[in-house]
Write a protein that holds these residues in place. Structure first.
Motif, short mmCIF file in Angstrom:
data_model
loop_
_atom_site.label_atom_id
_atom_site.label_comp_id
_atom_site.label_asym_id
_atom_site.label_seq_id
_atom_site.Cartn_x
_atom_site.Cartn_y
_atom_site.Cartn_z
N GLY A 45 0.87 -1.28 0.00
CA GLY A 45 -0.13 -0.14 -0.13
C GLY A 45 0.81 1.38 0.01
N THR A 46 0.27 2.45 -0.42
CA THR A 46 0.95 3.54 -0.60
C THR A 46 0.96 4.45 0.71
OG1 THR A 46 -0.72 4.91 -1.79
CG2 THR A 46 1.04 3.69 -3.04
N PRO A 47 2.02 4.83 1.17
CA PRO A 47 2.06 5.99 2.52
C PRO A 47 0.87 7.06 2.41
CG PRO A 47 4.17 5.31 1.85
CD PRO A 47 3.50 5.01 0.81
N ASP A 48 0.79 7.42 0.99
CA ASP A 48 -0.23 8.46 0.87
C ASP A 48 -1.63 8.37 1.37
OD1 ASP A 48 2.05 9.69 -0.57
OD2 ASP A 48 1.18 9.15 -2.55
N ASP A 49 -2.28 7.08 1.29
CA ASP A 49 -3.60 6.91 1.42
C ASP A 49 -3.70 6.26 2.61
OD1 ASP A 49 -2.98 4.42 0.77
OD2 ASP A 49 -4.64 4.59 -1.15
N GLY A 50 -2.52 5.54 3.28
CA GLY A 50 -2.48 4.95 4.61
C GLY A 50 -3.48 3.67 4.40
N ASP A 51 -3.75 3.21 3.29
CA ASP A 51 -4.67 1.98 3.25
C ASP A 51 -3.50 0.75 2.64
OD1 ASP A 51 -6.42 -0.14 2.86
OD2 ASP A 51 -7.68 1.16 1.19
N PHE A 52 -3.17 -0.12 3.61
CA PHE A 52 -2.29 -1.07 3.39
C PHE A 52 -2.72 -2.36 4.02
CE2 PHE A 52 -1.22 0.84 7.51
CZ PHE A 52 -0.38 -0.29 8.14
N VAL A 53 -1.99 -3.48 3.75
CA VAL A 53 -2.06 -4.84 4.18
C VAL A 53 -0.67 -5.20 4.64
CG1 VAL A 53 -2.23 -7.16 3.60
CG2 VAL A 53 -4.08 -5.51 3.31
N GLU A 76 1.81 7.74 12.65
CA GLU A 76 1.54 7.29 14.04
C GLU A 76 0.33 6.62 14.08
OE1 GLU A 76 1.68 9.08 18.58
OE2 GLU A 76 2.57 10.14 16.98
N GLY A 77 -0.13 5.40 14.73
CA GLY A 77 -1.38 5.12 14.90
C GLY A 77 -1.85 4.10 13.78
N ALA A 78 -1.02 3.99 12.59
CA ALA A 78 -1.37 3.47 11.50
C ALA A 78 -1.67 1.95 11.72
CB ALA A 78 -0.21 3.56 10.24
N ARG A 79 -2.45 1.29 10.98
CA ARG A 79 -2.89 -0.09 11.25
C ARG A 79 -3.41 -0.58 9.98
NH1 ARG A 79 -8.24 -1.32 14.59
NH2 ARG A 79 -9.73 -0.10 13.34
N PRO A 80 -2.80 -1.68 9.55
CA PRO A 80 -3.34 -2.30 8.13
C PRO A 80 -4.84 -2.79 8.21
CG PRO A 80 -2.22 -4.05 9.67
CD PRO A 80 -1.98 -2.78 10.56
N HIS A 164 -8.44 -7.05 0.95
CA HIS A 164 -8.18 -5.94 0.97
C HIS A 164 -6.86 -5.77 0.00
CE1 HIS A 164 -10.76 -5.23 4.35
NE2 HIS A 164 -10.39 -6.31 4.73
N MET A 165 -6.55 -6.60 -0.81
CA MET A 165 -5.76 -6.39 -1.75
C MET A 165 -6.09 -6.61 -3.28
SD MET A 165 -2.54 -8.39 0.18
CE MET A 165 -1.07 -8.29 -1.21
N PRO A 166 -6.92 -5.63 -3.67
CA PRO A 166 -7.70 -6.11 -4.79
C PRO A 166 -7.33 -6.55 -6.00
CG PRO A 166 -7.64 -3.50 -4.17
CD PRO A 166 -7.10 -4.50 -3.28
#
Length: 284
Positions: A45-53, A76-80, A164-166
């Motif tokens: 996932g890209t750091p820009d949108d914070g949507d990651f696995v 900070e506080g990011a979670r997959p 979550h990994m389309p």
């Protein structure tokens, strides 16, 4: 509601390190690899949108550094959105309970790995007699009891999609374990291999420490079905990946990746299969 989770009774810190330990490498804008001592985890996932696995969950007693690596990349506080497991060996699930408790996220694995992730079955014993170096000889000490994630782990969808990994599909790549999977994105031919093959001779303590890059089959002391392992390498070679990241060792790209993978597939017995060992002899 989370069910009670527990590690196998033999889970412990493993005193093995590599020079890459603690480093995060951006392989693609939306794919980075964090090295936890001797094993890699991948953030997709890209750091820009914070949507990651997160793919895989590292060694025992490593949750703090894994969370720090995630927050360093995603804030900070990011979670997959989820944790996807290539397989359930201790070096790929060693910190998963703490990560689930911190993030409250779903975990997915192939249905054939679920007995080892829900406390039902231990993995086959590693083979310290296998031809190989110091890491192989100490393999008998490695944890093999099943962890129990209860209802916090689910089977990957049967249709090959990855939650979550389309853009990715999972490919069943057994041999190293029964339910081992690799993850593939056809649009740019990106492959998250897991341990179906690796780029460091994982049974050698020295090569593991310095992370000398050389394509190898799956880690020898933990691989129980060499015929299946060969078929999995051939399957992955047939898709001609452009970029590959691994459970152990450095990423490969482009012509180097394809040439090395073709060489491994064509010479699997010479490169990958040890000359002796309990599971080698079983296959003969």
């Amino acid at each position: 509601m989370m069910s009670k989770m527990q590690y196998g009774s033999d889970y412990m810190k493993i005193p093995a390190y590599s020079m890459e330990s603690g480093n995060t490498t951006e392989v693609l804008p939306d794919l980075s690899t964090y090295t936890n001592k001797i094993v890699n985890l991948h953030m997709v996932g890209t750091p820009d949108d914070g949507d990651f696995v997160l793919v895989d969950a590292g060694l025992p007693d490593s949750s703090d550094e894994i969370i720090k690596a995630v927050e360093d990349r995603f804030g900070e506080g990011a979670r997959p959105k989820a944790i996807i497991l290539t397989h359930g060996h201790f070096d790929h699930v060693g910190s998963i309970i703490e990560l689930i408790e911190t993030w409250d996220v779903p975990v997915y694995a192939h249905k054939l790995e679920l007995p080892y992730l829900t406390g039902q079955e231990p993995y086959p014993e590693p083979d310290p007699t296998v031809e190989g170096g110091m890491m192989a000889k100490t393999a008998a000490m490695f944890p093999r009891e099943p962890i129990d994630l209860g209802n916090n782990v689910e089977p990957l969808p049967a249709d090959g999609t990855v939650p979550h990994m389309p853009e990715f599909e999972w490919i069943h790549t057994p041999g190293h374990t029964q339910g081992h999977v690799s993850l593939y994105r056809a649009s740019d031919r990106t492959l998250i291999v897991g341990d179906a093959f690796v780029t460091v001779q994982q049974d050698s303590l020295y090569k593991t420490m310095v992370q000398k890059k050389e394509i190898q089959g799956p880690p020898v002391y933990y691989t129980t079905d060499w015929e299946a392992a060969r078929a999995s390498v051939e399957k992955l070679q047939s898709i001609e990946p452009e970029t590959a990241v691994f459970g152990h060792g450095k990423a490969l790209e482009g012509e180097e990746l394809r040439e090395d993978l073709e060489k491994l597939a064509d010479n699997f017995d010479e490169i990958a299969v040890p000359s002796h060992g309990k599971y080698v002899d079983d296959d003969k």
